[in-house]
Design an enzyme around this catalytic site. Structure first.
Site, mmCIF file in Angstrom:
data_model
loop_
_atom_site.group_PDB
_atom_site.id
_atom_site.type_symbol
_atom_site.label_atom_id
_atom_site.label_comp_id
_atom_site.label_asym_id
_atom_site.label_seq_id
_atom_site.Cartn_x
_atom_site.Cartn_y
_atom_site.Cartn_z
ATOM 1 C CG HIS A 468 5.992 81.855 109.495
ATOM 2 N ND1 HIS A 468 5.006 81.830 110.451
ATOM 3 C CD2 HIS A 468 6.657 80.669 109.605
ATOM 4 C CE1 HIS A 468 5.073 80.708 111.136
ATOM 5 N NE2 HIS A 468 6.061 79.980 110.627
ATOM 6 C CG ASP A 472 -0.540 80.320 113.245
ATOM 7 O OD1 ASP A 472 -1.317 79.487 112.736
ATOM 8 O OD2 ASP A 472 -0.891 81.104 114.142
#
Length: 498
Positions: A468, A472
């Site tokens: 992350h 995304d």
């Protein structure tokens, strides 16, 4: 004299080393005189010019000697040399010894394989740099050997013996009686016998050998242990002539029987070696990375038909087509549109490197642990070429013969957990990659069409684990939709393949 044996023959490994050349034009000094003159006339450090040459003036030479910064000398050491475990790869500090190809007393040729070791990256054969005879083997299979630690001793010709540096000469000490007694170089015995002596806390030098040339046999060790009261079980003496493996098996069986009678079961300690150690390190680091997971279902009916067609028209014996090569190729097609998923993250510079090659790793469960070899440059390979390369890697992984090149340089990983079982998994990224995909098993499930009709479909659930810090949810969702499109309509691969 010791210094007269130093010959200027080979290449140095590093620039900051000193040689002690001698000349017949002047009297030969003693070792002490050499040390005194070196400390008086030679600077403590120097730098090399760009041509990699430097000049030294030696008091006992009339001319000036020039040496390459890669020069080496040979030194007489009575023909016995230590053969250490060489550096097998960048960052490798130790290896597990898997097996020996030689035994004590064997004649060995230069570049002949000596043993096989396994690092946390690959399995490697160690070859001999000398021609000679194996004098002593210092480790048994299963031992963890540090890089630089001596594997065995060899009897070779004097001219093959490597250089002893000045620091070794300055630190020379006369060996005392205790150190001589602890040294096992003069005792003839096999590694298994020495290991048996070590297990019982016996100094093998104290054991009187009954074999040829005074060789210490396992019977000698067991007899000595009984005489010293180390072994109290009389069965040990009676089985002294039995095979060592049978002896260990008997001891293990008796322990199991006693445990069953008493109802007591002991814990077993299993050391992690090779690829299993690698998994400990990589997963510990990956656990610190913030992950998110994206789950999707993919209809594989068309994929199943394509696979059946490939197998029906297969003209190469021994080659078996599976779903995986098509999944790998379609994944590469999706990566071409979303290169961010095929990237790696540099924490130090906080940069993302978009990898030009699609080196797709395939997680494989082997008897030696989990390993992830990768298929290089998938974007330029056909499905047939991917099938052949996948088969090669699978066979090498089962034989524990993967090379460092096979398991390095991956850009994204596929985990086909469905081949074993399970609907889907929650994978952890294989750093420095930023994405990993776990594929569940393909199963027939009911689905409802747009007109309301219920039909059966071959459904595969995929779970994409992503870093992350780099990716995304939107990027991963769009990438997965593209990959899904190629899988559900494999004819689209024909339109986009180059």
């Amino acid at each position: 004299m010791l210094c007269r044996r130093i010959l200027l023959k080979k290449v140095w490994n590093n620039g900051r080393r000193w040689l002690l050349p001698s000349s017949s034009l002047s009297p030969v000094p003693t070792t002490a005189e050499y040390k005194r003159h070196f400390s008086t006339h030679i600077m403590a450090a120097f730098s090399l010019p760009q041509n990699n040459q430097f000049t030294l003036k030696i008091p006992y030479m009339e001319n000036i000697c020039k040496f390459s910064s890669n020069a080496v000398a040979d030194l007489h050491t009575n023909g016995i040399v230590d053969v250490p475990l060489a550096q097998t790869g960048e960052g490798i500090a130790e290896c597990e010894l898997l097996k020996w190809f030689i035994q004590e007393g064997d004649e060995v040729e230069e570049f002949q394989p000596l043993c096989e070791v396994q690092s946390d990256k690959a399995t490697i054969e160690i070859t001999s740099r000398y021609k000679g005879r194996v004098a002593q083997v210092l480790h048994v299979p299963g031992n963890i050997v540090k890089v630089g630690e001596t594997l065995l001793k060899m009897a070779v010709e004097d001219t093959q013996v490597p250089l002893v540096t000045l620091s070794n000469l300055e630190n020379e000490k006369q060996p005392d009686t205790k150190s001589n007694k602890d040294f096992t170089g003069g005792v003839l015995s096999t590694p298994a016998v020495r290991n048996l002596a070590k297990e019982h806390g016996i100094n093998i030098n104290d054991v009187q050998g009954s074999g040829k040339d005074g060789r210490v046999l396992k019977e000698d060790v067991l007899k000595y242990a009984t005489q010293e009261g180390i072994i109290k079980d009389p069965l040990v003496t009676a089985t002294a002539t039995a095979d060592l493996g049978q002896l260990f098996h008997r001891e293990k069986s008796s322990l199991l029987e006693s445990a069953q009678v008493s109802g007591h079961y002991e814990d077993t300690i299993v050391p992690l070696r090779g690829f299993q150690r690698t998994m400990v390190k990589t997963m510990s680091m990956a656990a610190k990375v913030p992950h998110f997971h994206y789950v999707e279902e993919i209809d594989c009916d068309a994929l199943a038909e394509l696979k059946a067609s490939f197998q029906t028209n297969n003209l190469e014996p021994g080659l078996k087509f599976t779903f995986l090569p098509v999944l790998i190729k379609s994944l590469s097609m999706a990566l071409s549109k979303y290169p961010m998923v095929n990237s790696c993250f540099n924490e130090e510079s906080v940069e993302v490197i978009l990898r030009g090659s699609h080196n797709i790793g395939i997680a494989m469960a082997t008897p030696n642990g989990l390993v992830v070899p990768n298929i290089k440059n998938v974007q330029s390979l056909s499905i047939l070429e991917i099938t052949k390369e996948l088969s090669r890697l699978q066979q090498l992984s089962l034989d524990n013969k993967l090379s460092p090149a096979d398991i390095s340089g991956g850009t994204i990983t596929l985990s086909n957990i469905g081949a074993i079982g399970g609907k889907f998994g929650a994978p952890i990224v294989n750093l420095p990659e930023v994405a990993i995909i776990a594929m569940g098993r393909i199963q027939k499930l009911p689905r409802v069409a747009d007109d309301g009709d219920v039909y059966s479909a071959s459904i595969m659930t995929v779970n994409i684990g992503a870093d992350h810090r780099v990716l995304d949810g939107a990027i991963v969702a769009r990438f997965c939709n593209e990959w899904k499109r190629f899988i559900e309509k494999p004819e689209l691969l024909m339109l986009h393949m180059k």
